[in-house]
Design an enzyme around this catalytic site. Sequence first.
Site, short mmCIF file in Angstrom:
data_model
loop_
_atom_site.label_atom_id
_atom_site.label_comp_id
_atom_site.label_asym_id
_atom_site.label_seq_id
_atom_site.Cartn_x
_atom_site.Cartn_y
_atom_site.Cartn_z
N SER A 107 32.49 -54.04 40.75
CA SER A 107 33.95 -53.22 41.35
C SER A 107 34.83 -53.33 42.15
O SER A 107 33.68 -53.75 42.58
CB SER A 107 34.18 -52.18 41.02
OG SER A 107 35.42 -51.56 40.85
N TYR A 130 39.93 -57.46 41.24
CA TYR A 130 41.86 -56.35 40.65
C TYR A 130 42.40 -56.65 41.77
O TYR A 130 42.05 -57.10 42.54
CB TYR A 130 41.48 -54.43 40.93
CG TYR A 130 40.87 -53.59 40.05
CD1 TYR A 130 41.49 -53.84 39.09
CD2 TYR A 130 40.20 -52.85 40.70
CE1 TYR A 130 41.46 -53.01 37.82
CE2 TYR A 130 39.36 -51.79 39.74
CZ TYR A 130 40.34 -51.92 38.35
OH TYR A 130 39.53 -50.60 37.51
N THR A 156 40.25 -57.88 35.69
CA THR A 156 40.89 -56.57 35.29
C THR A 156 42.18 -56.72 34.69
O THR A 156 43.19 -56.80 36.07
CB THR A 156 40.17 -55.67 35.37
OG1 THR A 156 39.16 -55.29 35.66
CG2 THR A 156 40.55 -54.01 34.37
N LYS A 252 39.23 -59.15 30.59
CA LYS A 252 39.36 -58.07 31.02
C LYS A 252 40.18 -57.13 30.12
O LYS A 252 40.86 -56.55 31.12
CB LYS A 252 38.25 -56.76 31.06
CG LYS A 252 37.85 -55.80 30.86
CD LYS A 252 36.45 -54.94 32.51
CE LYS A 252 36.03 -53.97 32.44
NZ LYS A 252 37.07 -52.76 32.68
N HIS A 276 39.78 -49.08 29.03
CA HIS A 276 39.41 -49.04 29.91
C HIS A 276 37.99 -47.43 29.75
O HIS A 276 38.24 -46.90 31.04
CB HIS A 276 39.91 -48.69 30.72
CG HIS A 276 39.63 -49.22 32.64
ND1 HIS A 276 40.09 -50.63 32.96
CD2 HIS A 276 39.26 -48.69 33.59
CE1 HIS A 276 40.19 -50.36 34.68
NE2 HIS A 276 39.27 -49.43 34.61
#
Length: 387
Positions: A107, A130, A156, A252, A276
């Site tokens: 992440s 992100y 994402t 995603k 999520h």
Amino acid sequence: MAVITNIEDLKRIYERRVPRMFYDYAESGSWTEQTFRENSSDFDLIRLRQRVAVDMSGRSTASQMVGQDVAMPVALAPVGLTGMQNADGEIKAARAANEFGVPFTLSTMSINSIEEVAEATGRPFWFQLYTMRDTDYTSRLIQRAKAAKCSALVITLDLQILGQRHKDLKNGLSAPPKLTPKTIANLMTKWAWGIEMLGAKRRNFGNIVGHVHGVSDTANLGAWTAEQFDPTLDWGKVAKLMEQWNGKVILKGILDAEDAKMAAKLGADAIVVSNHGGRQLDGALSSIRVLPEIMDAVGGDIEVHLDSGIRSGQDVLKALALGAKGTMIGRAFVYGLGAMGQAGVTKALEVIHRELDVTMALCGEKNVANLGRHNLLVPEDFGGRWA
Ligand SMILES: Cc1cc2nc3c(=O)[nH]c(=O)nc-3n(C[C@H](O)[C@H](O)[C@H](O)COP(=O)(O)O)c2cc1C
């Protein structure tokens, strides 16, 4: 040591071992947690077709996800603050995934940085992006992931702003934990976690601290997210990010057939049907419930993965039989990591693999590639009638 036979066993140990603030962080959904609950309970509505007198020898769960060989079609999902669940958690989870032969996704909001994970594992992993208001920072993240030889970029799309989880606000979630009378009282009961954490490579956001201009205090996740995440992300920007990456891209957070069509049109390599883990739009449908509609819309055009609610190999099988080429697990591996470190992640993968393999056999199939709608009993109104 207790005999661990399923993911729920790992969760029980995890709850005992990890500070409450981090347990709550993982084990929550947004607002009423309806979507969080239904992600799992909707799997239970689907039943399996038992077949007998079928030769079950020589079974295989091996497959491919975005062209990469996998021992089973189950990747570790990107999970923020994994390194707070267990010291150097991202490195441990990545090592367990490598040894098992499944992809690990790091992440943006990890504790161990891209470089630390790359150095410690020496194997390509997926990086989850992100996008931030600071476009230079986003570009640098992409460059860093390239330099670390990440083999896919997972963008994402369902978190431009943060869904509210009541417990995180009440607990004052932060990394490292802020020392208040309440957290000190709780930490005193988690000494094994604390001793390991003292020896961790890092206890703050490794991809951010020292890399973001003008941001010094990243301790408060909520405030930082609200301040930094890019609320203007749209399909045009997604296309530019894909161009910048120029490699395998997984989009995603898709939960709607129209969005799935857009993702396919942009030429992404795969989508992850995901809400999520019920942490963003409470009241949205579960991932497994929308999967058939999304398969109808784009199944022939793009590889489809699914996450949210998977707690067993049977859940994995149901997603595959409804058409997904792959799946991701979030909490299921976090429970293992928090309970027993790297060995716990391995345990979670072993449990899921065994459940998938045995279920496949009892359904009369020898290879995950042959799983299909014929293996399931799905209620006629499973998709629901929504106007
Ligand atoms: C504690 C936690 C942190 C998460 N952090 C991220 C993240 O940083 N980036 C991301 O794309 N998804 C994140 N997710 C969502 C997961 O990638 C995944 O979609 C979700 O966990 C799947 O649901 P499951 O936990 O029921 O398997 C997070 C999920 C959890 C539980």
